[in-house]
Design a protein around this motif. Structure first.
Motif, PDB file in Angstrom:
ATOM      1  N   SER B 215       3.474  82.838 -64.067  1.00  0.00           N
ATOM      2  CA  SER B 215       3.799  83.757 -65.150  1.00  0.00           C
ATOM      3  C   SER B 215       4.197  85.101 -64.564  1.00  0.00           C
ATOM      4  CB  SER B 215       2.620  83.929 -66.108  1.00  0.00           C
ATOM      5  OG  SER B 215       1.556  84.605 -65.477  1.00  0.00           O
ATOM      6  N   ALA B 216       5.280  85.646 -65.127  1.00  0.00           N
ATOM      7  CA  ALA B 216       5.679  86.977 -64.689  1.00  0.00           C
ATOM      8  C   ALA B 216       4.725  88.033 -65.230  1.00  0.00           C
ATOM      9  CB  ALA B 216       7.097  87.259 -65.162  1.00  0.00           C
ATOM     10  N   GLY B 217       4.124  87.742 -66.381  1.00  0.00           N
ATOM     11  CA  GLY B 217       3.164  88.663 -66.968  1.00  0.00           C
ATOM     12  C   GLY B 217       1.756  88.126 -66.833  1.00  0.00           C
ATOM     13  N   ASP B 218       0.890  88.556 -67.736  1.00  0.00           N
ATOM     14  CA  ASP B 218      -0.508  88.114 -67.686  1.00  0.00           C
ATOM     15  C   ASP B 218      -0.623  86.615 -67.937  1.00  0.00           C
ATOM     16  OD1 ASP B 218      -1.078  90.738 -67.357  1.00  0.00           O
ATOM     17  OD2 ASP B 218      -1.952  91.043 -69.353  1.00  0.00           O
ATOM     18  N   LEU B 242      -2.484  78.856 -59.409  1.00  0.00           N
ATOM     19  CA  LEU B 242      -2.007  79.628 -60.551  1.00  0.00           C
ATOM     20  C   LEU B 242      -1.406  80.898 -59.970  1.00  0.00           C
ATOM     21  CD1 LEU B 242      -5.154  79.417 -62.909  1.00  0.00           C
ATOM     22  CD2 LEU B 242      -3.137  77.920 -62.935  1.00  0.00           C
ATOM     23  N   ARG B 243      -0.189  81.233 -60.398  1.00  0.00           N
ATOM     24  CA  ARG B 243       0.454  82.436 -59.868  1.00  0.00           C
ATOM     25  C   ARG B 243       0.848  83.365 -61.010  1.00  0.00           C
ATOM     26  NH1 ARG B 243       5.481  80.965 -56.354  1.00  0.00           N
ATOM     27  NH2 ARG B 243       5.578  83.222 -56.263  1.00  0.00           N
ATOM     28  N   SER B 244       0.509  84.627 -60.873  1.00  0.00           N
ATOM     29  CA  SER B 244       0.906  85.612 -61.866  1.00  0.00           C
ATOM     30  C   SER B 244       1.394  86.865 -61.152  1.00  0.00           C
ATOM     31  CB  SER B 244      -0.264  85.966 -62.792  1.00  0.00           C
ATOM     32  OG  SER B 244       0.062  87.109 -63.558  1.00  0.00           O
ATOM     33  N   ARG B 245       2.480  87.422 -61.661  1.00  0.00           N
ATOM     34  CA  ARG B 245       2.947  88.703 -61.124  1.00  0.00           C
ATOM     35  C   ARG B 245       2.129  89.861 -61.689  1.00  0.00           C
ATOM     36  NH1 ARG B 245       8.300  88.243 -58.831  1.00  0.00           N
ATOM     37  NH2 ARG B 245       7.917  86.554 -57.380  1.00  0.00           N
ATOM     38  N   SER B 679      12.252  90.145 -70.778  1.00  0.00           N
ATOM     39  CA  SER B 679      11.073  90.357 -71.611  1.00  0.00           C
ATOM     40  C   SER B 679      10.155  89.132 -71.556  1.00  0.00           C
ATOM     41  CB  SER B 679      11.494  90.621 -73.058  1.00  0.00           C
ATOM     42  OG  SER B 679      12.238  89.529 -73.544  1.00  0.00           O
ATOM     43  N   GLY B 680       8.919  89.348 -71.965  1.00  0.00           N
ATOM     44  CA  GLY B 680       7.954  88.250 -71.996  1.00  0.00           C
ATOM     45  C   GLY B 680       7.482  87.887 -70.605  1.00  0.00           C
ATOM     46  N   GLY B 681       7.074  86.648 -70.483  1.00  0.00           N
ATOM     47  CA  GLY B 681       6.592  86.185 -69.175  1.00  0.00           C
ATOM     48  C   GLY B 681       5.100  85.943 -69.147  1.00  0.00           C
TER      49      GLY B 681
END
Lengths: 158, 719
Positions: B215-218, B242-245, B679-681
């Protein structure tokens, strides 16, 4: 019995001197021609070095965008008829006038070679250097005192 | 005489020596000039490679004649590149670069054909493109026959992953006098100065590590009771990540609430907000690495020229009939709540493609069967596909935020109103003195131009109403009107806002027309909900309606639309996938959808993917529960991914289980760019037990290579 040696005659002496004179003059003429050719090589070498310096200075200016807007102006158009930049560089008390031409490199379809990737254009840059005061001045024996060097500059190297 | 002769000879010798010395100095300088030209040619070659690799990290230098100008010619041939750069004084300089091992007769270790004979380069310096590589590879020196790389060739060093090692040969001199655009690589026939330039160019991004969710976001998991997120991999020896930016949060649930034997989490600051088992490793997400990329153009979709159905809203009635409305979802909601008995167009299977059939023979359990690829053909009115029962489908419990009650909606509308824009004669629709109007923005277009919640007869003087009348698209007049007599209390003349409040909260409360007016003012929202169809028979709920993917073995069943796809039904099947250029919403009693291994893709949306398995335990009870959701394959969204299998409210009796095998990606923008650039992510899962199993078998269509971008020089040597 001792033989008596005979001296050179005047004619012999004149012929010898003439031969020596011809030889000396030939060598002198050859030396002048060699020196002239050599001078041309040296001149063009110095001109090439100066043109390379101008290229490197251009790259530095583009990296620093100095003055502000320099980089945008460079990438903003093609400069094939009128130079993008001109100036004078002094090296060993000789003034070298230079002109910088640049154009965007495109592929055979006319599209920019860098594709759609941002900041990835490529320009071919020609730097022409003149010296001894005049663009059209010639030097005895070897034409215009002008050198042009070229290289590609990528937006990614800046 | 002897003296004179000796002097003469000495003078001649001195002249020769002097000329020789001058000549040698001149030659030295001339060589220096050729050096400069050769070096500039090599530099040009380097910059060419820099531009080409930045445009495509996987560039293979095999595109033939790329540049063909009078002063610049560059041609690629099976990994070898030769360029001619001519200055305006007419002199050519040449650069040569070889990526090809030229080893077809020596084992073909590079796996590509040798270049054409006139593109062979007799240089030992071989360039290596490892921009897409994840680990270092050796840079060989060609020392075999014909300058080939052989199994015994030396490899003095390596080029790291994400880097291209470029070695360019720049050449200039009279020995290249026969160079021309049609003869790029002639034999040397005189002196030539050669300079070798070597540089490393690094990719801005490198391939990222595999993960079961990105996920690019939370990335948030909100768990019920003692539930936990169980993270695993199909191959037990493989790490599951699990990968999150941004951040990863697992909240509530048991302790631990994140279980894994070989799990790893990657977050922007290297922390994990969870009660994780000791074996879970936390890492810092490297933002220079890439996410799985799957661009819209690479998504396997239904062929627009193939079998298709018309875009619009397909509604299943209690009697097992299928009704079509050429409207998007919001327009349909507005329309049907005002016209609950409208039948639309009754559809039978003869008008549907064979790959998309409806079976209403058992009216209590109707179903759609999708056995082939189906394209949703846009109409002049809409480009959506909506499949719902007549009553609609409830996405969130009524108490959930975003699902407002009527009184809440009335409050929202009233709070946005100040003094009327007009009162008295002319403000109402009959020019009576008892009227007031507010000019307000609306969402969409009002069917028929106006909506009236009204009572009585104008001609007998008992008429009163609240009216929404469209002025121009997006603008309407909200009118409270009582004709001649002041029927509202307080009267419109004395207190227009009070009269409107009375009309909305009392006189017309609960009517479909008022709900329609409120929806037009506030917008229907993106959520799906059960619809107010008045007394029309509508007992069929989403949990009894089924959409089943049933492709024949080895074939696909892809449902594709250029607009939103909303399905208020139980979605299940093997080998099915849904693609939307907008948002996908699956709302119903559970989902059990499995992609084919070949295609891998389950859900793909250019906006969001929203899934809810809400079900009312008994119709009218206001007791809710969530069913389970199982997905196998890839769930991919440019925007957010939201799984609603629980809601923290007393009305919710049971949470659903969330199971995903494959991977899910919330890219946060167009996958052709950087993750999170749009947007989003965010990934948000609200559920009971949550199982996420990484299975690379479904990832064949995903590209883990980084998107092209600038490559930066990290090493530069001339020799």
């Amino acid at each position: 019995m001792r033989r008596h040696s005979r001296a050179f005659s005047l004619a012999e002496l004149l012929v010898a001197l003439a031969l020596i004179a011809v030889a000396i003059l030939s060598v002198l003429a050859l030396s002048i021609a060699v020196a002239r050719g050599n001078r041309e090589g040296v001149d063009k070498t110095v001109g090439t070095v100066v043109a390379s310096q101008v290229l490197e200075r251009l790259v530095d200016q583009l990296r620093a965008d100095e003055p502000v807007g320099f980089k945008a102006a460079f990438w903003g158009g093609d400069f094939t008829s009128n130079p993008f930049n001109t100036g004078i560089l002094t090296n060993n008390k000789t003034e070298y006038k230079y002109e910088i031409f640049a154009r965007t490199v495109t592929d055979s379809s006319g599209a920019s070679l860098g594709g759609s990737t941002p900041d990835n254009r490529l320009k071919k840059v020609d730097v022409t250097v003149y010296w001894w005061d005049s663009d059209s001045e010639t030097h005895q024996g070897y034409g215009d005192l002008k050198v042009t060097v070229s290289r590609l500059i990528s937006e990614g190297e800046l | 005489m002897y003296i004179i002769s000796a002097l003469m000879i000495s003078a001649v010798i001195a002249l020769f020596v002097g000329a020789g010395l001058k000549l040698s100095v001149g030659n030295l300088k001339a060589n220096n000039g050729r050096d400069q030209r050769a070096l500039l040619a090599a530099e040009s070659g380097l910059r060419y490679v820099q531009s080409r690799t930045a445009a495509n990290y996987g560039w293979r230098a095999d595109e033939g004649l790329v540049v063909n100008d009078p002063d610049l010619v560059i041609e690629e041939n099976n990994g070898n590149i030769i360029g001619l750069v001519r200055a305006s004084d007419g002199q050519f300089a040449q650069f040569r670069i070889r990526f090809n091992y030229q080893d077809d007769s020596a084992g073909d270790a590079d796996g590509r054909p040798d270049p054409a004979a006139n593109f062979r380069i007799d240089s030992p310096y071989v360039s290596v493109n490892n921009l897409l590589g994840g680990s270092a590879v050796p840079v060989p020196r060609a020392d075999g026959p014909g300058a080939s790389v052989t199994a015994t060739s030396p490899t003095p060093y390596e080029v790291p992953g994400g880097t291209v090692c470029v070695i360019v040969e720049g050449r200039f001199g009279p020995g290249l006098s026969s160079l021309s655009a049609s003869n790029l690589n002639p034999p040397v026939d005189g002196p030539v100065t050669t300079r070798i330039l070597e540089a490393n160019l690094d990719a801005a991004q490198t391939p990222g590590v595999d993960a079961a969710a990105m996920s690019a976001g939370d990335m948030t998991f909100e768990l019920d009771g003692n539930a936990a997120v169980t993270l695993s991999a199909k191959d037990k020896n493989q790490a599951s990540r699990l990968r999150s930016r941004s951040k990863i949060v697992v909240q509530d649930g048991g302790n631990p609430n994140l279980k894994s034997k070989n799990g790893e989490t990657y977050t922007i600051d290297g922390t994990l907000q969870a009660d994780a088992e000791a074996g879970v490793k936390t890492q810092t997400e490297d933002t220079s690495t890439s996410f799985y990329r799957l661009e819209w153009s690479d998504v396997k979709k239904a062929d627009p020229a193939g079998p298709s159905i018309s875009a619009g809203t397909y509604v299943v009635w209690d009697d097992g009939t299928l009704h079509y409305y050429d409207m998007d979802y919001n327009s349909y909601v507005t329309f049907i709540e005002a016209n609950p008995t409208s039948v639309g167009t009754i559809v039978d299977n003869s008008s549907l493609p064979s790959g998309f059939q409806f079976d209403g023979s058992d009216a209590s359990k109707p179903k759609f069967l999708i056995s082939g690829d189906i394209h949703v053909q846009a109409t002049s009115n809409n480009n959506e596909l909506n499949i719902i029962p007549r009553k609609g489908a409830q996405e969130d419990p009524p108490d959930a935020s975003g699902s407002q009650t009527e009184s809440q909606m009335v409050s929202s509308v009233l709070s946005g109103l100040s003094s009327p824009d007009q009162t008295g004669v002319g403000a109402g629709i009959y020019s009576g003195p008892e009227a007031a109007r507010w000019n307000i923005p609306i969402s969409g277009t009002i069917p028929g131009g106006e909506i009236r919640a009204e009572t009585g007869s104008y001609y007998s003087g008992t008429w009163q109403g609240v009216i929404l009348k469209e002025i121009i698209p997006g603008q309407a007049a909200l009118i409270v009107d009582s004709g001649i007599q002041p029927l509202f209390s307080p009267s419109i003349g004395s207190d227009p806002r009070g009269a409107l409040t009375n009309g909305m909260t009392s006189t017309f409360a609960g009517t479909p027309q008022l709900q329609q007016i409120l929806s037009m003012i506030l917008g229907s929202g993106s959520e799906m909900r059960e619809l107010n169809v008045g007394s029309a028979p509508a007992t069929l709920r989403a949990d009894k309606l089924k959409v089943e993917f049933t492709p024949p073995e080895g074939q696909s069943a892809i449902l594709s639309a250029d607009g939103n796809i909303r399905i208020g039904a139980n979605v299940k099947g093997d080998g099915g996938s849904i693609t939307s250029a907008e948002t996908i919403r699956l709302v119903g009693n559970g989902t059990d959808l499995q992609a084919s291994i070949e295609d891998g893709l389950t859900l793909y949306a250019k906006e969001d993917v929203v899934m809810s398995t809400l079900k009312e335990k008994n119709v009218g009870s206001n007791d809710w529960e969530y069913k389970d959701l199982k997905l196998k394959g890839v769930v991919y969204a440019w925007g957010n991914i939201e799984a609603k299998l629980d809601f923290n409210d007393q009305s919710v009796q049971k949470a659903g289980k969330f199971k995903l095998e494959g991977t899910m990606v919330a890219y946060g923008g167009d996958p052709s760019g950087q993750p999170g650039a749009g947007s989003g992510g965010a990934i948000d899962v609200r559920a009971g037990e949550t199982e996420i199993k990484y299975n690379p078998a479904y990832l064949l269509k995903l590209d883990n290579s980084p998107p092209p971008g600038p490559v930066k020089q990290s090493l530069y040597t001339v020799y």
